[in-house]
Design a protein around this motif. Structure first.
Motif, PDB file in Angstrom:
ATOM      1  N   SER A  50       0.836  -1.199   0.000  1.00 22.82           N
ATOM      2  CA  SER A  50       0.000   0.000   0.000  1.00 22.82           C
ATOM      3  C   SER A  50       0.874   1.253   0.000  1.00 22.82           C
ATOM      4  N   PRO A  51       0.287   2.435  -0.189  1.00 19.36           N
ATOM      5  CA  PRO A  51       1.087   3.666  -0.168  1.00 19.36           C
ATOM      6  C   PRO A  51       1.870   3.807   1.137  1.00 19.36           C
ATOM      7  N   TYR A  52       2.963   4.545   1.047  1.00 19.66           N
ATOM      8  CA  TYR A  52       3.908   4.581   2.166  1.00 19.66           C
ATOM      9  C   TYR A  52       3.302   5.179   3.429  1.00 19.66           C
ATOM     10  N   ARG A  53       2.438   6.185   3.276  1.00 17.83           N
ATOM     11  CA  ARG A  53       1.806   6.750   4.463  1.00 17.83           C
ATOM     12  C   ARG A  53       0.908   5.734   5.153  1.00 17.83           C
ATOM     13  N   LEU A  54       0.169   4.964   4.364  1.00 17.86           N
ATOM     14  CA  LEU A  54      -0.699   3.950   4.942  1.00 17.86           C
ATOM     15  C   LEU A  54       0.116   2.833   5.567  1.00 17.86           C
TER      16      LEU A  54
END
Length: 567
Positions: A50-54
């Motif tokens: 998933s995206p890095y922030r998530l």
């Protein structure tokens, strides 16, 4: 579509699990190293693409919840009595169950606060009380750093890939128009749009407050807006059912080349002459075809400026459902703890830990999870037994074994739960051995896993047999309500409102299909037949497609009436 082999994740699993143990062997602080290894083990289990922030949010939830649970379990164990430990496990299980069905981050946090409490109350640890929680947190942070560091040189790669996947799916749906595979291809495009919305969720939340300053983020949001409009056009063409020329089917890929340029295709897609020629005059009589050509000609920020990207939150199980699950989870953990006391004494943590892993209905069908857990445990026990016989349990051999099983677990997390369980089983055996527990527990671990699976299955299918079916029925009702809202409001809605209504309806239908598939994967009594939710969902999708085609035709007709020179 299955992803390819996750080489980067496998390498992260090797480094995250071997590095703490190597440092512990080098410095002589093996107890802290083992708990750092446990944290890395849990971090690898929740690592994702998933995206890095998530990813960071998810892994930090794992680390903080696991460390807190470990501290709670340690304090309960210091009492020296089983009653405080049992009460602590029950209270933590109730808390974990109450928050686990409230979203993915809370679900992960709930499971790991329970796992931490089980380990802390089942593994006596010498040394300062604060050392194991900090060590466990450091292991999770190591995984977090390894997993999110590519953000430094490929910041928007995941988001770009998710949006580009929508255009690829749209091209596939256009190519399938007029064939028996058209509906399935349209569903794939819907799932791609859902995924792109999820991946872009943090950027969407920021965009609702102010225009993003980052040009790459603006470019991605503009591309997603246009993809939403493209989805409407493709749905209309699927409903019309007339095969399209190959040039028209390639238009989404040309749009992606203009909106999401790469090193190889930065200059591709600037001209749509081949597609225009492929679309004959007869083809262009279709409002949907004309709308598609117009989108391609204006594939820029303005083409999707009237699209609202935010979607309503997905419905969550009600308070009664969450409370019932919390009580059943606590009961299962208590039964597992008592069984472990009777069978193994106060150090039997494997039984309640396995219950916490299996009884996660929001992670997939419980029966399948239980079966895969048992199969993975048997294979893991056999594998670690063979390794122990060949290597003689020397520290370096044990650390090398952990590295191999860490890579196996990282692959299994993305492909198959039984494979992930095989890796986890081997790693736990090694970590326990490094803590000084050299008991031969091969057969015991298999029996404990089977017993834990039986406890969960009894609770899920005897005490609460309609849990999955009730959730599928609720999801289907929510989807039908969204479809009715789209059908009734779309004709008089603004373009932005129409897109929001349409996306909400298709998303609810996708969620309902997923819940129905999970319910049908669970066993039900022979006298009780589940409704045919799939037929209902397919019919509702056809209604959505028809509404989309009709609305697009009405919009084109209105535009023609108001065009210069029209009568």
């Amino acid at each position: 579509m299955r992803a390819g082999f996750p080489l980067a994740a496998a390498l992260r699993g090797v480094v995250a699990l071997a590095l703490p143990l190597l440092l512990g062997l080098w410095t002589g602080h093996m107890v802290a190293a083992v708990f750092a290894g446990i944290g890395a083990l849990w971090g690898v289990g929740q690592d994702s693409s998933s995206p890095y922030r998530l990813r960071m949010q998810r892994l930090l939830a794992v680390g903080l919840a696991g460390a807190l649970g470990l501290l709670i379990g340690e304090l309960a164990l210091l009492s020296g009595h089983t009653a405080p430990v049992a009460g602590c496990l029950v209270a933590t299980a109730v808390f974990a169950g109450l928050i686990s069905l409230c979203g993915p981050i809370r679900s992960v946090a709930g499971m790991h606060v329970l796992l931490g409490t089980i380990v802390g109350s089942g593994v006596p640890v010498p040394g300062p009380w604060w050392q194991p929680p900090l060590a466990l947190l450091s292991g999770v942070l190591l995984v977090t750093v390894l997993s999110t560091s590519p953000w430094l040189w490929r910041r928007h790669r995941i988001e770009t890939d998710s949006v580009r996947a929508v255009y690829r799916a749209a091209a596939g749906a256009l190519a399938a128009v007029g064939t028996p595979h058209a509906e399935a291809a349209r569903r794939s495009m819907t799932l791609a749009l859902n995924d792109a919305h999820d991946v872009m969720a943090p950027d969407l939340a920021t965009a609702t407050r102010h225009r993003p300053e980052d040009p790459d983020t603006r470019r991605l949001l503009d591309a997603l807006r246009l993809a939403v409009r493209l989805g409407e056009v493709v749905s209309a063409l699927v409903w019309e059912g007339r095969p399209l020329p190959p040039g028209v089917a390639d238009l989404p890929l040309q749009m992606a080349g203009r909106l999401l340029p790469t090193g190889k295709s930065a200059s591709a897609g600037h001209g749509l002459v081949p597609a225009e020629k492929a679309a004959s005059a007869r083809d262009r009589r279709s409002p949907a075809v004309r709308a598609l050509l117009e989108l391609c000609e204006t594939a820029d920020a303005e083409a999707g400026a009237d699209v609202i990207l935010s979607l309503p939150a997905r419905p969550l199980p009600g308070r009664t459902v969450r409370l019932r699950y919390a009580v059943l989870l606590a009961a299962c953990v208590l039964v597992a703890y008592i069984s472990a006391l009777l069978l193994h004494g106060p150090r039997g943590y494997w039984l309640p830990m396995t219950v916490a892993f299996i009884y996660k209905p929001d992670f997939g069908p419980v029966l399948r999870r239980a079966v895969h857990r048992c199969v993975g445990t048997v294979i893991g026990v056999a594998a670690i037994g063979a390794v122990a016989a060949l290597t003689g349990n020397t520290p370096c051999a044990l650390i090398g074994t952990v590295a191999v099983f860490g890579a196996l677990m990282a692959v299994g997390v993305r492909h198959h739960y039984a494979v992930a369980t095989t890796g986890l089983t081997g790693i736990v055996f090694v970590l326990v051995d490094l803590l000084g527990d050299h008991r031969p527990l091969y057969g015991t671990r298999i029996l404990d896993t089977i017993l834990a699976a039986a406890i969960v299955l009894v609770a899920n299918f005897v005490v609460w047999p309609d849990s999955a079916g009730s959730w599928a029925a609720a999801q289907t009702d929510a989807a039908l309500l969204a479809v009715r809202r789209y059908r009734d409001l779309a004709p008089n809605a603004t373009p932005a409102q129409r897109q929001t209504l349409r996306r909400a309806a298709y998303r609810r239908l996708a969620d309902a299909r997923r819940a129905a598939a999970q319910a049908h994967a669970e066993p039900v009594p022979a006298k009780r037949r589940l409704p045919d939710w799939e037929a209902t969902i397919v019919a509702a999708e056809q209604v959505c497609d028809a509404v989309t085609a009709r609305t697009l035709a009405d919009t084109a007709h209105s535009a023609g009436d108001h065009a210069p020179g029209s009568p």
